[in-house]
Structures are given as C-alpha cells and as structure tokens.
Motif scaffolding. Structure first.
Motif, PDB file in Angstrom:
ATOM      1  N   CYS A   1      42.298  42.535  44.418  1.00 49.52           N
ATOM      2  CA  CYS A   1      41.703  41.370  43.764  1.00 49.52           C
ATOM      3  C   CYS A   1      42.375  40.086  44.233  1.00 49.52           C
ATOM      4  CB  CYS A   1      41.847  41.475  42.244  1.00 49.52           C
ATOM      5  SG  CYS A   1      40.904  42.817  41.499  1.00 49.52           S
ATOM      6  N   SER A   2      41.604  39.020  44.291  1.00 47.92           N
ATOM      7  CA  SER A   2      42.188  37.707  44.548  1.00 47.92           C
ATOM      8  C   SER A   2      43.078  37.347  43.357  1.00 47.92           C
ATOM      9  CB  SER A   2      41.087  36.666  44.685  1.00 47.92           C
ATOM     10  OG  SER A   2      40.474  36.445  43.420  1.00 47.92           O
ATOM     11  N   PRO A   3      43.969  36.373  43.504  1.00 45.66           N
ATOM     12  CA  PRO A   3      44.779  35.968  42.353  1.00 45.66           C
ATOM     13  C   PRO A   3      43.935  35.565  41.140  1.00 45.66           C
ATOM     14  CG  PRO A   3      45.737  35.101  44.362  1.00 45.66           C
ATOM     15  CD  PRO A   3      44.405  35.706  44.745  1.00 45.66           C
ATOM     16  N   ALA A   4      42.826  34.867  41.357  1.00 46.53           N
ATOM     17  CA  ALA A   4      41.982  34.445  40.233  1.00 46.53           C
ATOM     18  C   ALA A   4      41.327  35.648  39.555  1.00 46.53           C
ATOM     19  CB  ALA A   4      40.918  33.457  40.706  1.00 46.53           C
ATOM     20  N   LEU A   5      40.841  36.606  40.335  1.00 44.71           N
ATOM     21  CA  LEU A   5      40.202  37.795  39.765  1.00 44.71           C
ATOM     22  C   LEU A   5      41.231  38.699  39.090  1.00 44.71           C
ATOM     23  CD1 LEU A   5      37.402  39.036  39.408  1.00 44.71           C
ATOM     24  CD2 LEU A   5      37.777  40.312  41.535  1.00 44.71           C
TER      25      LEU A   5
ATOM     26  N   PHE B   1      38.875  30.690  39.150  1.00 47.53           N
ATOM     27  CA  PHE B   1      38.084  31.807  38.665  1.00 47.53           C
ATOM     28  C   PHE B   1      36.607  31.489  38.496  1.00 47.53           C
ATOM     29  CE2 PHE B   1      36.228  34.242  35.139  1.00 47.53           C
ATOM     30  CZ  PHE B   1      36.155  35.461  35.782  1.00 47.53           C
ATOM     31  N   GLY B   2      36.266  30.390  37.839  1.00 50.85           N
ATOM     32  CA  GLY B   2      34.859  30.088  37.563  1.00 50.85           C
ATOM     33  C   GLY B   2      34.015  30.056  38.821  1.00 50.85           C
TER      34      GLY B   2
ATOM     35  N   ALA C   1      30.255  32.771  42.488  1.00 43.13           N
ATOM     36  CA  ALA C   1      29.862  33.147  43.859  1.00 43.13           C
ATOM     37  C   ALA C   1      29.634  34.653  43.962  1.00 43.13           C
ATOM     38  CB  ALA C   1      30.911  32.684  44.861  1.00 43.13           C
ATOM     39  N   CYS C   2      30.485  35.448  43.330  1.00 39.02           N
ATOM     40  CA  CYS C   2      30.306  36.909  43.338  1.00 39.02           C
ATOM     41  C   CYS C   2      29.004  37.293  42.651  1.00 39.02           C
ATOM     42  CB  CYS C   2      31.476  37.593  42.639  1.00 39.02           C
ATOM     43  SG  CYS C   2      33.024  37.602  43.539  1.00 39.02           S
TER      44      CYS C   2
END
Length: 191
Positions: A19-23, A153-154, A159-160
C-alpha cells in the motif's frame, strides 16, 4: 493498541509492502475508527480478525493485486482468504475475513449480525466519505489523525475508484462514482 499476534504482524507487513503511505494510513485508521466506535457502544468483536480485515481490505486496489474482472472488494476478500489460510487459520475464520472485506462495500450489516463487518463498514464510510461524523469526537479525531494522517488519501482513493468504475461500471466502486463520491470526498470534514 493493536493486537499482538503473528497474523496481525503479518497483515501489517503485507499492507506496508504493497500500500502507498496514504492507503496504509487509511487501513490503520479504519481499524482505529472501528475500535473506538465499538468501545463507545459496547460492541464486542474479535480484535485480531477485525485488524487483519482492516489492514487488508483495500489490497486489491493496489497495482500488484488489482483484478481486471472482479470488484476490488471481492478480489480483496479472496486475497484475505489466502492470507488467512497461509496463517493457519481454520477454514471458517478464513471465510469470515473474506466475507468482512466483501461486505464492507455492501448494504449495512448490523453489529448484532456480524460485529467485524459492521465496524469495517462504519469505519471505512467515515474515513472515505465522512459518513456518521457524530460518531467520532474531536478528541478521537485528533488522536487518530495525529498518528496516521490522511496525506493524499482523498485524491488517491478517488483515482482508484474512478479507475475501478471505468473498468467495472457495475461494481460498488462504479456505483459510488456514479452516485457522487467525488463530492463527498471533497466535502469530508477531515480534509
């Protein structure tokens, strides 16, 4: 604060790796929001099961695990089942972690019927689109966001979901995009 079991540690390792840091922060916040919500309402739940579910619930949104045919929550549920089987969990427990992840994008589940599914639904809908803001006090918000900030995150999550909606318009992500999730994310009280 977090369950201290081999499966919990492995779930954090997997989520941190993919996961990315935000996810990743979203996944940890999902656990924390749900745990705070449960404590405030006296909802008993399986801490390890909920933690693993929260940490792995969006894994199928990542490039490495995206499924081009299945909705991300179904693919993520399958991944969690594999994780649970590899962790040596009994078949019923592996099936439950899969179900929790699938159900987090479905109609509301009551705490009486399935506390872990209920908690993941409440926590993720709050963290993504600001649903039920009255459930999380300013003190809890400050504590959780101080440790696990939203970062980008938002925008990343939107985008996902837009990508999922383009490829899988009949999925829950597709319905969320068609239903205006962009505006709910933009208006989120947490920013």
């Amino acid at each position: 604060m977090f369950p201290e079991t081999p499966a919990a540690a492995a779930a954090l390792t997997v989520a941190t790796r993919f996961c990315s840091p935000a996810l990743l922060n979203h996944s940890v916040r999902a656990y924390l929001w749900g745990a705070h919500y449960a404590a405030a309402r006296g909802i008993a739940f399986d801490d390890e099961l909920y933690y693993v579910s929260a940490l792995l619930h969006d894994l199928a949104l990542t490039t490495e695990f995206d499924n081009h045919r299945l909705p991300f929550e179904d693919a993520g549920g399958h991944l969690a089942w594999v994780f649970a089987a590899a962790a040596g969990w009994p078949a019923e427990r592996a099936a439950h972690v899969e179900e929790i992840i699938v159900l987090h994008m479905r109609d509301d589940v009551s705490a009486a019927a399935d506390p872990e599914s209920h908690l993941l639904q409440v926590a993720t809908s709050w963290d993504v689109s600001g649903r039920r803001p009255e459930e999380f006090s300013p003190e809890v918000r400050a504590e959780v966001l101080g440790a696990y900030p939203r970062l980008t995150f938002g925008a990343e999550f939107l985008a996902c979901f837009e990508d999922q909606a383009t490829r899988k318009p009949d999925s829950a992500a597709g319905r969320a995009v068609a239903g205006g999730i962009e505006g709910r994310i933009a208006a989120h009280p947490l920013g």
